[in-house]
Design a protein around this motif. Structure first.
Motif, PDB file in Angstrom:
ATOM      1  N   ALA A  48       0.861  -1.181   0.000  1.00 40.02           N
ATOM      2  CA  ALA A  48       0.000   0.000   0.000  1.00 40.02           C
ATOM      3  C   ALA A  48       0.898   1.233   0.000  1.00 40.02           C
ATOM      4  O   ALA A  48       1.027   1.932   1.003  1.00 40.02           O
ATOM      5  N   GLU A  50       0.740   4.173  -1.473  1.00 38.20           N
ATOM      6  CA  GLU A  50       0.160   5.517  -1.344  1.00 38.20           C
ATOM      7  C   GLU A  50       0.010   5.870   0.136  1.00 38.20           C
ATOM      8  O   GLU A  50       0.438   6.934   0.586  1.00 38.20           O
ATOM      9  N   ASN A  51      -0.605   4.960   0.873  1.00 40.95           N
ATOM     10  CA  ASN A  51      -0.778   5.226   2.301  1.00 40.95           C
ATOM     11  C   ASN A  51       0.563   5.299   3.014  1.00 40.95           C
ATOM     12  O   ASN A  51       0.774   6.161   3.865  1.00 40.95           O
ATOM     13  N   ALA A  54       2.108   8.931   2.379  1.00 45.21           N
ATOM     14  CA  ALA A  54       1.418  10.034   3.074  1.00 45.21           C
ATOM     15  C   ALA A  54       1.489   9.835   4.584  1.00 45.21           C
ATOM     16  O   ALA A  54       1.644  10.792   5.342  1.00 45.21           O
ATOM     17  N   SER A  55       1.408   8.591   5.026  1.00 43.33           N
ATOM     18  CA  SER A  55       1.496   8.300   6.453  1.00 43.33           C
ATOM     19  C   SER A  55       2.891   8.656   6.969  1.00 43.33           C
ATOM     20  O   SER A  55       3.037   9.190   8.079  1.00 43.33           O
ATOM     21  N   GLY A  58       2.995  12.155   7.715  1.00 43.49           N
ATOM     22  CA  GLY A  58       2.378  12.388   9.030  1.00 43.49           C
ATOM     23  C   GLY A  58       3.348  12.068  10.153  1.00 43.49           C
ATOM     24  O   GLY A  58       3.475  12.820  11.128  1.00 43.49           O
TER      25      GLY A  58
ATOM     26  N   GLY B 118      -8.244  11.586  -0.864  1.00 48.64           N
ATOM     27  CA  GLY B 118      -7.643  10.323  -0.446  1.00 48.64           C
ATOM     28  C   GLY B 118      -6.247  10.475   0.129  1.00 48.64           C
ATOM     29  O   GLY B 118      -5.525   9.505   0.258  1.00 48.64           O
ATOM     30  N   CYS B 122      -4.649   9.330   4.938  1.00 47.43           N
ATOM     31  CA  CYS B 122      -3.374   8.593   4.947  1.00 47.43           C
ATOM     32  C   CYS B 122      -2.363   9.325   5.838  1.00 47.43           C
ATOM     33  O   CYS B 122      -1.692   8.716   6.675  1.00 47.43           O
ATOM     34  N   PHE B 123      -2.256  10.636   5.648  1.00 44.88           N
ATOM     35  CA  PHE B 123      -1.375  11.457   6.491  1.00 44.88           C
ATOM     36  C   PHE B 123      -1.734  11.247   7.967  1.00 44.88           C
ATOM     37  O   PHE B 123      -0.868  11.104   8.826  1.00 44.88           O
ATOM     38  N   THR B 125      -2.981   8.681   9.463  1.00 40.46           N
ATOM     39  CA  THR B 125      -2.516   7.418  10.070  1.00 40.46           C
ATOM     40  C   THR B 125      -1.086   7.598  10.575  1.00 40.46           C
ATOM     41  O   THR B 125      -0.687   6.930  11.530  1.00 40.46           O
ATOM     42  N   SER B 153      -6.849   4.813  -1.963  1.00 45.89           N
ATOM     43  CA  SER B 153      -5.909   5.090  -0.881  1.00 45.89           C
ATOM     44  C   SER B 153      -6.621   5.194   0.473  1.00 45.89           C
ATOM     45  O   SER B 153      -6.033   4.899   1.512  1.00 45.89           O
ATOM     46  N   GLU B 156      -6.579   1.845   1.884  1.00 44.25           N
ATOM     47  CA  GLU B 156      -5.237   1.468   2.369  1.00 44.25           C
ATOM     48  C   GLU B 156      -5.068   1.998   3.792  1.00 44.25           C
ATOM     49  O   GLU B 156      -4.555   1.305   4.666  1.00 44.25           O
ATOM     50  N   ALA B 157      -5.501   3.231   4.002  1.00 46.28           N
ATOM     51  CA  ALA B 157      -5.383   3.854   5.328  1.00 46.28           C
ATOM     52  C   ALA B 157      -6.292   3.153   6.340  1.00 46.28           C
ATOM     53  O   ALA B 157      -5.892   2.908   7.484  1.00 46.28           O
ATOM     54  N   PHE B 160      -4.721  -0.115   7.338  1.00 47.90           N
ATOM     55  CA  PHE B 160      -3.533   0.060   8.189  1.00 47.90           C
ATOM     56  C   PHE B 160      -3.930   0.477   9.606  1.00 47.90           C
ATOM     57  O   PHE B 160      -3.433  -0.072  10.590  1.00 47.90           O
TER      58      PHE B 160
END
Lengths: 302, 278
Positions: A48, A50-51, A54-55, A58, B118, B122-123, B125, B153, B156-157, B160
């Motif tokens: 994954a 993409e996540n 971006a994660s 974060g 999307g 995600c950010f 998470t 996406s 996906e988040a 997770f």
């Protein structure tokens, strides 16, 4: 060079509790070792990207320093908008270790061959993209990535690349490294394919008494403009070589400078004109795309 | 409780007036999406849900507008909560403003630049994961669009966060059932939302997204979660509070025009001249 880079991550994990080893189902043996011994500094996102990216932005916004390790195409292409919007534009402190850059994946086909991503990465703000040529350079570039505050992307090849540097090598962003001096022609190389250029230059010296310089160019933004101008003025021909598209890589970056500076020197760009379109091992792929020492010798001897 | 509700209702009314004034200046933007989620923001910021005292510290609660186009609501709330001077609202969409058509991290109170859908969840998470790793108490709140949930996406988040049991991650889906060009159920049906998120390991609450008391209770329940992230399905009305924009797809990205401003002013209970005073 993959292991040289990830070994640095393993050392950093032990020194700095904010350093995180992060992957999307692509751990190598060193990341496996980090998972087993420092599980609280290891994050598995599953397939994954993409996540994950971006994660990671974060995480970085909270002071963490994530080192993302996976196949370069999946990271840069699948995750591109996330890399652009979430990491690069806001200048988040995320480090990318993109493996299988260039033609490393041999018979795996174009999905796995990292031959265009520099074209995607180069325009991005704040991002420093490095294509190391040897394991020691990969190690030093990873150490640099940790020291630098902001996103850094390493295009890592595979295993057993020829080494030209010693442990006292100092990596500097935006600098080209002269592997061999010369005045007839200058070959600028990106990645371990520099070894083909070196082999060709040695042959041309011995057999043809031609003086050919070889310059290792790990970064194209910033680029070593002065060095390009210097060789552009003193040599009759410039050559670029890369296991990458000629439309958006080292060769095109050099062409910009040759034109902007009015150097007037001919530039021959060696690289791919399309995505990988055949099934072969790396040696045969280099031959097929005219990235081997024999082709360089043929091209320069006349 | 009732008294408190009245107070927040009054704040939400003032926020709608501020939003109208911003669009009177910009003449463009996403008007109805902002009106859809402004009550959720009012509840988050003015009813003790986020830790206001810590708002500028490292351990602040994070609020992330994943549906970044609804930023006018967030700007209005942040100005009222004194994250920046309220005069800045007058620069909405104007040259050199930090209050553009999508959130900019340079503006106090904005955690990440959203706009492409999307991304925000995600950010989030990542911030929730950082809290977990460092054993910190801050929460991460995400305002997610219903149409936005069509993005891969997002899932996906969701996957997770479920796996990592990010219990301090709270997503509020602004379930107004409309997206840019049509009804969500026409474009790409989301139902059953509850079952989908539960299957990914989330706790699911469902409330009227314009009822402050119910939102308040849902937030308290979500904050108490010990073992999993929570999604609050907030049933909302796109364009809520202004009849001409309510539930009408064509109001996704437009501002009122000409005589429509008279209707807006009448429904907000203000004089037309007031529109020019931020």
């Amino acid at each position: 060079m993959r292991n040289a880079a990830t070994r640095v991550v393993e050392e950093l994990v032990q020194r700095d509790r904010n350093v995180l080893a992060v992957t999307a189902d692509n751990r190598n043996e060193i990341y496996q070792h980090i998972l087993e011994h420092f599980p609280e500094q290891y994050i598995e996102y599953g397939i994954a990207e993409e996540n994950m990216i971006a994660s990671a932005a974060g995480l970085a916004s909270c002071g963490k320093i994530p080192f993302l390790y996976t196949i370069t195409n999946f990271m840069s292409m699948h995750g591109y908008e996330f890399l652009r919007n979430d990491v690069c534009i806001p200048n988040q402190n995320v480090k990318f270790l993109g493996r299988s850059a260039g033609l490393v994946s041999s018979s795996m086909g174009p999905t796995h061959q990292g031959t265009e991503e520099l074209g995607l990465l180069r325009p991005l703000p704040n991002l420093i993209t490095i294509t190391p040529s040897t394991p020691i350079m990969a190690q030093k570039a990873t150490e640099y990535a940790y020291q630098h505050t902001g996103p850094v992307y390493l295009r890592l090849e595979g295993f057993g690349e020829p080494e030209y540097y010693t442990d006292d090598f100092v990596f500097e962003v935006g600098k080209g490294y002269v592997l061999r001096e010369g005045t007839d022609a200058a070959i600028f190389a990106m990645g371990s394919v520099a070894s083909e250029a070196l082999k060709a230059a040695e042959h041309l010296q011995k057999e043809r008494q031609l003086s050919v310089a070889v310059v290792d160019m790990p970064t194209v933004k910033p680029i070593d403009r002065e060095l390009i101008i210097d060789y552009g003025k003193k040599c009759k021909l410039m050559v670029s070589i890369e296991e990458h598209s000629i439309y958006c890589g080292l060769g095109s970056a050099i062409a910009e400078i040759v034109a902007e500076e009015g150097l007037g020197v001919p530039l021959k760009r060696l690289g791919l004109e399309s995505c990988v379109d055949t099934c072969a091992n790396r040696k045969d792929l280099r031959e097929h795309y005219h990235l081997d020492s024999r082709y360089i010798v043929e091209m320069l001897k006349t | 409780m009732d008294h408190r509700n009245n107070e927040i209702e009054q704040i939400a009314r003032e926020l709608r007036i501020d939003i109208a004034k911003m669009f009177y200046i910009s003449k463009t933007g996403h008007f109805a999406p902002a009106l859809s989620c402004v009550d959720i923001f009012a509840e988050l910021y003015f009813d003790g849900i986020i830790d206001y005292e810590k708002r500028f510290s490292e351990d602040r609660d994070r609020v992330i507008l994943s549906k970044g186009h609804a930023c006018a609501a967030l700007y209005a709330v942040l100005a009222k909560a004194e994250y920046f001077p309220r005069e800045a609202l007058g620069s909405f969409y104007q040259k050199d403003s930090l209050l553009g058509g999508h959130p900019n991290v340079a503006l106090p109170g904005i955690e990440t630049a959203t706009g492409a859908l999307g991304h925000g969840i995600c950010f989030a998470t990542g911030t929730a994961m950082a809290a977990k790793l460092d054993h910190k108490d801050f929460y991460t709140y995400v305002i997610l669009g219903d149409g936005e949930s069509e993005e891969g996406s997002v899932w996906e988040a969701v996957q997770f966060a479920g796996k990592e049991k990010l219990n301090k991650l709270i997503v509020i889906i602004d379930y107004n059932k409309l997206q840019a060009s049509d009804r969500v159920e026409q474009l790409s049906p989301l139902e059953p939302i509850k079952e989908k998120w539960e299957a990914f390991g989330w706790s699911v609450l469902s409330v009227d997204g314009h009822d402050f008391g119910k939102l308040h209770d849902a937030f308290l329940t979500a904050k108490g979660s010990q073992s999993c992230p929570t999604i609050i399905i907030a049933e909302t009305i796109k364009g809520k509070g202004l009849s001409l924009a309510e539930n009408k797809p064509e109001w996704h990205s437009r501002a009122p025009r000409d005589h429509e401003w008279d209707i807006v002013c009448r429904e907000l209970g203000i004089e037309r001249a007031e529109l020019e005073k931020i």
